[in-house]
Write an enzyme that holds these catalytic residues in place. Sequence first.
Site, PDB file in Angstrom:
ATOM      1  N   TYR A 189      44.522  24.255   6.688  1.00 29.37           N
ATOM      2  CA  TYR A 189      43.118  24.225   6.567  1.00 29.37           C
ATOM      3  C   TYR A 189      42.625  23.908   5.169  1.00 29.37           C
ATOM      4  CZ  TYR A 189      44.158  28.023  10.246  1.00 29.37           C
ATOM      5  OH  TYR A 189      44.702  28.455  11.524  1.00 29.37           O
ATOM      6  N   HIS A 231      53.279  26.922  12.645  1.00 29.22           N
ATOM      7  CA  HIS A 231      52.046  26.585  13.069  1.00 29.22           C
ATOM      8  C   HIS A 231      51.755  25.994  14.699  1.00 29.22           C
ATOM      9  CE1 HIS A 231      47.354  25.789  11.535  1.00 29.22           C
ATOM     10  NE2 HIS A 231      47.482  26.275  12.945  1.00 29.22           N
ATOM     11  N   PRO A 260      38.989  34.725  18.394  1.00 26.80           N
ATOM     12  CA  PRO A 260      38.775  35.805  19.452  1.00 26.80           C
ATOM     13  C   PRO A 260      37.158  35.893  19.976  1.00 26.80           C
ATOM     14  CG  PRO A 260      38.755  36.565  17.121  1.00 26.80           C
ATOM     15  CD  PRO A 260      39.202  35.342  17.196  1.00 26.80           C
ATOM     16  N   GLY A 303      35.456  32.923  20.651  1.00 26.66           N
ATOM     17  CA  GLY A 303      35.478  31.945  21.337  1.00 26.66           C
ATOM     18  C   GLY A 303      34.833  30.834  20.423  1.00 26.66           C
ATOM     19  N   ARG A 304      35.400  30.735  19.232  1.00 30.59           N
ATOM     20  CA  ARG A 304      34.988  29.865  18.095  1.00 30.59           C
ATOM     21  C   ARG A 304      33.512  29.994  17.668  1.00 30.59           C
ATOM     22  NH1 ARG A 304      39.366  26.462  17.058  1.00 30.59           N
ATOM     23  NH2 ARG A 304      40.931  26.544  18.432  1.00 30.59           N
TER      24      ARG A 304
HETATM   25  N1  LIG Z   1      47.144  29.465  15.109  1.00 29.39           N
HETATM   26  C1  LIG Z   1      46.289  28.339  15.307  1.00 29.39           C
HETATM   27  O1  LIG Z   1      46.520  27.333  15.923  1.00 29.39           O
HETATM   28  C2  LIG Z   1      44.701  28.816  15.153  1.00 29.39           C
HETATM   29  C3  LIG Z   1      43.766  27.863  15.535  1.00 29.39           C
HETATM   30  C4  LIG Z   1      42.429  28.241  15.407  1.00 29.39           C
HETATM   31  C5  LIG Z   1      42.283  29.404  14.545  1.00 29.39           C
HETATM   32  N2  LIG Z   1      43.179  30.230  14.068  1.00 29.39           N
HETATM   33  C6  LIG Z   1      42.873  31.127  13.211  1.00 29.39           C
HETATM   34  O2  LIG Z   1      42.075  32.110  13.691  1.00 29.39           O
HETATM   35  C7  LIG Z   1      40.956  32.368  13.084  1.00 29.39           C
HETATM   36  C8  LIG Z   1      39.613  32.574  13.936  1.00 29.39           C
HETATM   37  O3  LIG Z   1      39.424  31.578  14.763  1.00 29.39           O
HETATM   38  P1  LIG Z   1      38.116  30.671  14.929  1.00 29.39           P
HETATM   39  O4  LIG Z   1      37.422  30.776  13.497  1.00 29.39           O
HETATM   40  O5  LIG Z   1      38.393  29.226  15.409  1.00 29.39           O
HETATM   41  O6  LIG Z   1      37.363  30.913  15.877  1.00 29.39           O
HETATM   42  P2  LIG Z   1      36.361  32.470  16.218  1.00 29.39           P
HETATM   43  O7  LIG Z   1      36.938  33.630  15.320  1.00 29.39           O
HETATM   44  O8  LIG Z   1      36.466  33.002  17.465  1.00 29.39           O
HETATM   45  O9  LIG Z   1      35.027  32.018  15.780  1.00 29.39           O
HETATM   46  C9  LIG Z   1      34.617  31.780  14.722  1.00 29.39           C
HETATM   47  C10 LIG Z   1      33.013  31.526  14.763  1.00 29.39           C
HETATM   48  O10 LIG Z   1      32.254  32.339  15.205  1.00 29.39           O
HETATM   49  C11 LIG Z   1      31.240  33.038  14.441  1.00 29.39           C
HETATM   50  N3  LIG Z   1      31.171  34.248  14.322  1.00 29.39           N
HETATM   51  C12 LIG Z   1      32.088  35.158  13.903  1.00 29.39           C
HETATM   52  N4  LIG Z   1      31.660  36.376  13.833  1.00 29.39           N
HETATM   53  C13 LIG Z   1      30.524  36.309  14.478  1.00 29.39           C
HETATM   54  C14 LIG Z   1      29.399  37.308  14.812  1.00 29.39           C
HETATM   55  N5  LIG Z   1      29.817  38.562  14.361  1.00 29.39           N
HETATM   56  N6  LIG Z   1      28.129  37.003  15.012  1.00 29.39           N
HETATM   57  C15 LIG Z   1      27.817  35.531  15.147  1.00 29.39           C
HETATM   58  N7  LIG Z   1      29.014  34.628  15.026  1.00 29.39           N
HETATM   59  C16 LIG Z   1      30.304  34.851  14.722  1.00 29.39           C
HETATM   60  C17 LIG Z   1      31.663  32.147  12.851  1.00 29.39           C
HETATM   61  O11 LIG Z   1      30.477  31.645  12.254  1.00 29.39           O
HETATM   62  P3  LIG Z   1      29.900  32.367  11.072  1.00 29.39           P
HETATM   63  O12 LIG Z   1      30.949  31.718   9.861  1.00 29.39           O
HETATM   64  O13 LIG Z   1      28.336  31.782  11.041  1.00 29.39           O
HETATM   65  O14 LIG Z   1      29.822  33.822  11.192  1.00 29.39           O
HETATM   66  C18 LIG Z   1      32.354  31.209  13.261  1.00 29.39           C
HETATM   67  O15 LIG Z   1      31.566  29.827  13.548  1.00 29.39           O
HETATM   68  C19 LIG Z   1      40.828  31.252  12.239  1.00 29.39           C
HETATM   69  O16 LIG Z   1      39.951  31.622  11.020  1.00 29.39           O
HETATM   70  C20 LIG Z   1      42.289  30.940  11.804  1.00 29.39           C
HETATM   71  O17 LIG Z   1      42.638  31.580  10.923  1.00 29.39           O
HETATM   72  C21 LIG Z   1      44.553  29.619  14.220  1.00 29.39           C
END
Ligand SMILES: NC(=O)c1ccc[n+]([C@@H]2O[C@H](COP(=O)([O-])OP(=O)(O)OC[C@H]3O[C@@H](n4cnc5c(N)ncnc54)[C@H](OP(=O)(O)O)[C@@H]3O)[C@@H](O)[C@H]2O)c1
Length: 384
Positions: free
Chosen positions: A114, A182, A262, A264-265
């Site tokens: 990251y 990872h 969780p 959906g990004r």
């Molecule tokens: N192991 C792997 O290969 C892998 C891959 C991807 C991700 N990850 C990990 O998983 C974590 C979460 O995944 P992710 O960030 O890709 O997807 P996510 O948690 O599904 O979605 C993040 C997005 O959702 C928005 N969001 C979050 N809470 C919200 C809310 N209450 N209301 C409205 N929008 C909301 C955020 O925008 P705002 O910033 O505007 O709130 C951000 O753009 C990452 O940070 C990382 O640590 C791991």
Amino acid sequence: MACGGTEQFRGEDRILGMPMRYGMGCVRAMTGPGWSATLVTNDCISERISVGGTVGDILGTRYLGAARLAVTAMGLGCMALSGLYGTPEESGSLRLLDRALELGCTFLDTSDAYGPFTNEKLLGRALAGRRDKVVLATKFGNVRRPDGSFLRVSGDPAYVPQACDASLQRLGVDYIDLYYLHRVDQQVPIEDTVGAMAELVTAGKVGHLALSEAAPETIRRAHAVYPITALQTEYSVWSREPEAEILPVVRELGIGFVAYAPVGRGFLAGRFSDPAELGATDIRRQHPRFQAGNLQSNAAVAARLRAIAEAREITPAQLALAWLLAQGDDIVPIPGTASIEHLEQNVASASVRLTATELASIADAFPPGVAAGDRYADMSLLNR
Ligand SMILES: NC(=O)c1ccc[n+]([C@@H]2O[C@H](COP(=O)([O-])OP(=O)(O)OC[C@H]3O[C@@H](n4cnc5c(N)ncnc54)[C@H](OP(=O)(O)O)[C@@H]3O)[C@@H](O)[C@H]2O)c1
């Protein structure tokens, strides 16, 4: 933790995005070492709990793996603070991390990929002097160039200690609680990679081992070399693929499940409805689910979630997180956010209790395979 007295209250408020309807409730003043909080419950209306005051412990504890690594029921994914979704101002990111710790959301998820590297450095600055307040998870093996472009996957045993030492240095800590591979290196036997990771435990640099996006057979082989404490894989209402094979395997072996992406990004949370709304370098512009051809069908999926959430008077993100938390005590979602308001709403979702009827209707509305399009542009990097 000591509980103070209770008192009645009346009124209507919206705290952490959760409606507190008119009605009787009780306020409990609570204190613990280094913190104090006021939990407001509204038992006569629902089981919702919100935090007023400075600190809350509404998340509670979940335990990962047979080693029972204690973590908060929901963690904070830190990826959105560096790189892939853009890079917010550091001062705002530090405030967000402060607020996460205040709210008791202390399971922090990062990776050397990251930024690359800058996310671990950010956490190092945020955690200076309070390392012991968090459970720190990072990852290696998804090797990136300094500009963030993908270079290779590496599970080379010689690379493992180098990657770990570099992460320790950037994080400014002398141990990592949970260390993930990872991405599985398909050119290196998993036994060799995990063998090298196990040496990090022996050396006291790492507490527990974990895998990300590993196939069931890989999980079994890795676990036979050294106990795996957690598997991290995408899991949400629209990515239910782990339910078929992966969840049964980790449950059989006593491995915890960390659910990434969780909400959906952000798409399921209503954060964006078209990738054109995102920054020019935002990686989500490349994701098949947000491309023309899939976008329209997936917008209907997000609308379905929004309708159920509206009926329940919570946000779609809160519904998505409450659904995940209800899938089992071994599941720990790690939503990512750069927004304190969203963080607070996400933490508050831990107090949403979905009824069996609601869970059944969500299962019907979001069957496995409901999302159109692959999760990544290049699915060959995933071990399947
Ligand atoms: N192991 C792997 O290969 C892998 C891959 C991807 C991700 N990850 C990990 O998983 C974590 C979460 O995944 P992710 O960030 O890709 O997807 P996510 O948690 O599904 O979605 C993040 C997005 O959702 C928005 N969001 C979050 N809470 C919200 C809310 N209450 N209301 C409205 N929008 C909301 C955020 O925008 P705002 O910033 O505007 O709130 C951000 O753009 C990452 O940070 C990382 O640590 C791991």
